[in-house]
Scaffold this motif. Sequence first.
Motif, PDB file in Angstrom:
ATOM      1  N   GLU A 118       0.742  -1.352   0.167  1.00 35.86           N
ATOM      2  CA  GLU A 118      -0.011   0.147   0.069  1.00 35.86           C
ATOM      3  C   GLU A 118       0.867   1.059  -0.093  1.00 35.86           C
ATOM      4  O   GLU A 118       1.437   1.860   1.038  1.00 35.86           O
ATOM      5  CB  GLU A 118      -0.960   0.065   1.034  1.00 35.86           C
ATOM      6  N   ALA A 129      -0.876   6.890  -1.989  1.00 30.46           N
ATOM      7  CA  ALA A 129      -2.285   6.440  -2.690  1.00 30.46           C
ATOM      8  C   ALA A 129      -3.304   6.187  -1.686  1.00 30.46           C
ATOM      9  O   ALA A 129      -4.456   6.020  -2.410  1.00 30.46           O
ATOM     10  CB  ALA A 129      -1.835   5.179  -3.658  1.00 30.46           C
ATOM     11  N   CYS A 185      -7.773   1.685  -5.076  1.00 28.17           N
ATOM     12  CA  CYS A 185      -8.417   1.015  -6.006  1.00 28.17           C
ATOM     13  C   CYS A 185      -9.735   0.969  -6.134  1.00 28.17           C
ATOM     14  O   CYS A 185     -10.585   1.088  -4.936  1.00 28.17           O
ATOM     15  CB  CYS A 185      -7.648  -0.610  -5.526  1.00 28.17           C
TER      16      CYS A 185
HETATM   17  C1  PEP Z   1      -6.480   1.142   3.002  1.00 28.09           C
HETATM   18  O1  PEP Z   1      -6.505   2.053   3.771  1.00 28.09           O
HETATM   19  O2  PEP Z   1      -6.021   0.305   3.076  1.00 28.09           O
HETATM   20  C2  PEP Z   1      -6.983   1.493   1.513  1.00 28.09           C
HETATM   21  C3  PEP Z   1      -6.398   0.986   0.634  1.00 28.09           C
HETATM   22  O3  PEP Z   1      -7.442   3.001   1.519  1.00 28.09           O
HETATM   23  P1  PEP Z   1      -8.463   3.387   0.106  1.00 28.09           P
HETATM   24  O4  PEP Z   1      -8.815   2.207  -0.911  1.00 28.09           O
HETATM   25  O5  PEP Z   1      -9.236   4.366   0.607  1.00 28.09           O
HETATM   26  O6  PEP Z   1      -7.168   4.149  -0.650  1.00 28.09           O
END
Ligand code: PEP
Length: 252
Positions: A169, A173, A215
């Motif tokens: 992650e 993003a 995503c």
């Molecule tokens: C997350 O916090 O794990 C995440 C991917 O959030 P988002 O899809 O809102 O960017």
Amino acid sequence: MREKIVAGNWKMNTTIREGKELTENILRGISSVPAGVTLIVAPPFTHLSTISGIIGNTKNPGLSAQNCAAGEKGAFTGEVSAAMLASVPCQYVILGHSERREYYGETNEILLEKIQRALANGIRPIFCVGEVLEERESNMHFQVVSSQIREVLFKLDPDDFKKVIVAYEPVWAIGTGKTATSEQAQEMHAFIRSFLAESFEDLANSTPILYGGSCKPSNAAELFARPDVDGGLIGGASLKADDFLAIAGSFA
Ligand code: PEP
């Protein structure tokens, strides 16, 4: 064939009533999820028992917590132990999310304890790694992600490691609407897999590596089409059953 997984991290959203409704809507559309795709929901702690009851014995979607304590039990006011999660029953727990690292000071050392505690209780960790924007801009992203892996996952026995799900992650993003390109995701996922192979040669190829960070239904298919992207950890878009199901339906 690696597991394909789409997990929804609800974060600190929904009342129990709203969470029930969201789960019921997901269940209503579950037949649209392609065979072989594991769906997981990660509601707040307060919702776990209720949602477990709605899901029932099919365990589809699977149930995840968003955190667990490093300690076993006892005088840790406000904490929820891995044994408590296992008793729900909860099959997964998200650990190492950037919000936990940033706002609650969770270090790799603490995360190793949490992962070991989860595994000792039969719960599979969804372990998040990823760099912040400045680290990517200064070309440090591979180094950052490799230390997060070295300091936590490399300390596990292979028998434990094989239950781990990794989520890449990129912090820049998450919740920003700015998704990594599928090239950036593939490049990092392939790097993670080859780095994991340095310690777990026989297992790295079967470790699921999910992408997380803005995503949504419009970009999931392109991301999931990449050879080392085995699904997604979804924040915002997991709060709408239709979007969550559409993302799960995005595997080719
Ligand atoms: C997350 O916090 O794990 C995440 C991917 O959030 P988002 O899809 O809102 O960017």
